[in-house]
Design a protein around this motif. Sequence first.
Motif, PDB file in Angstrom:
ATOM      1  N   ARG A  21      11.964  38.377  64.769  1.00  0.00           N
ATOM      2  CA  ARG A  21      11.879  37.101  64.061  1.00  0.00           C
ATOM      3  C   ARG A  21      11.644  37.342  62.566  1.00  0.00           C
ATOM      4  O   ARG A  21      12.243  36.698  61.717  1.00  0.00           O
ATOM      5  CB  ARG A  21      10.745  36.274  64.650  1.00  0.00           C
ATOM      6  N   GLN A  22      10.776  38.302  62.251  1.00  0.00           N
ATOM      7  CA  GLN A  22      10.470  38.618  60.852  1.00  0.00           C
ATOM      8  C   GLN A  22      11.688  39.222  60.156  1.00  0.00           C
ATOM      9  O   GLN A  22      11.959  38.922  59.009  1.00  0.00           O
ATOM     10  CB  GLN A  22       9.290  39.600  60.807  1.00  0.00           C
ATOM     11  N   LYS A  23      12.412  40.069  60.874  1.00  0.00           N
ATOM     12  CA  LYS A  23      13.600  40.725  60.294  1.00  0.00           C
ATOM     13  C   LYS A  23      14.690  39.712  59.986  1.00  0.00           C
ATOM     14  O   LYS A  23      15.431  39.869  59.019  1.00  0.00           O
ATOM     15  CB  LYS A  23      14.110  41.776  61.265  1.00  0.00           C
ATOM     16  N   ARG A  24      14.786  38.678  60.789  1.00  0.00           N
ATOM     17  CA  ARG A  24      15.824  37.665  60.606  1.00  0.00           C
ATOM     18  C   ARG A  24      15.614  36.909  59.286  1.00  0.00           C
ATOM     19  O   ARG A  24      16.575  36.460  58.664  1.00  0.00           O
ATOM     20  CB  ARG A  24      15.769  36.694  61.773  1.00  0.00           C
ATOM     21  N   PHE A  25      14.381  36.777  58.839  1.00  0.00           N
ATOM     22  CA  PHE A  25      14.106  36.024  57.619  1.00  0.00           C
ATOM     23  C   PHE A  25      14.288  36.864  56.355  1.00  0.00           C
ATOM     24  O   PHE A  25      14.273  36.342  55.255  1.00  0.00           O
ATOM     25  CB  PHE A  25      12.700  35.440  57.657  1.00  0.00           C
ATOM     26  N   TYR A  26      14.434  38.179  56.502  1.00  0.00           N
ATOM     27  CA  TYR A  26      14.614  39.030  55.309  1.00  0.00           C
ATOM     28  C   TYR A  26      15.995  39.526  55.170  1.00  0.00           C
ATOM     29  O   TYR A  26      16.893  39.373  55.818  1.00  0.00           O
ATOM     30  CB  TYR A  26      13.670  40.231  55.361  1.00  0.00           C
TER      31      TYR A  26
END
Length: 59
Positions: free
Chosen positions: A54-59
């Motif tokens: 989820r965190q990787k998707r936002f960066y």
Amino acid sequence: MTQVLLGENEGIESALRRFKRQVSRAGILADLKKRRYFETSQEKRKRKAVAARRQKRFY
């Protein structure tokens, strides 16, 4: 440990409001909800992997 000292002529309502704000900022309730049930190591790894995706998707 969260602590609120009453000032002179301060009402209970305002002290309670300050206490609730301090508890929410400290993340005590979120931590309590997270630790409410036992989590196996496999569940921890799965939860962390989902959070990383989820965190990787936002960066």
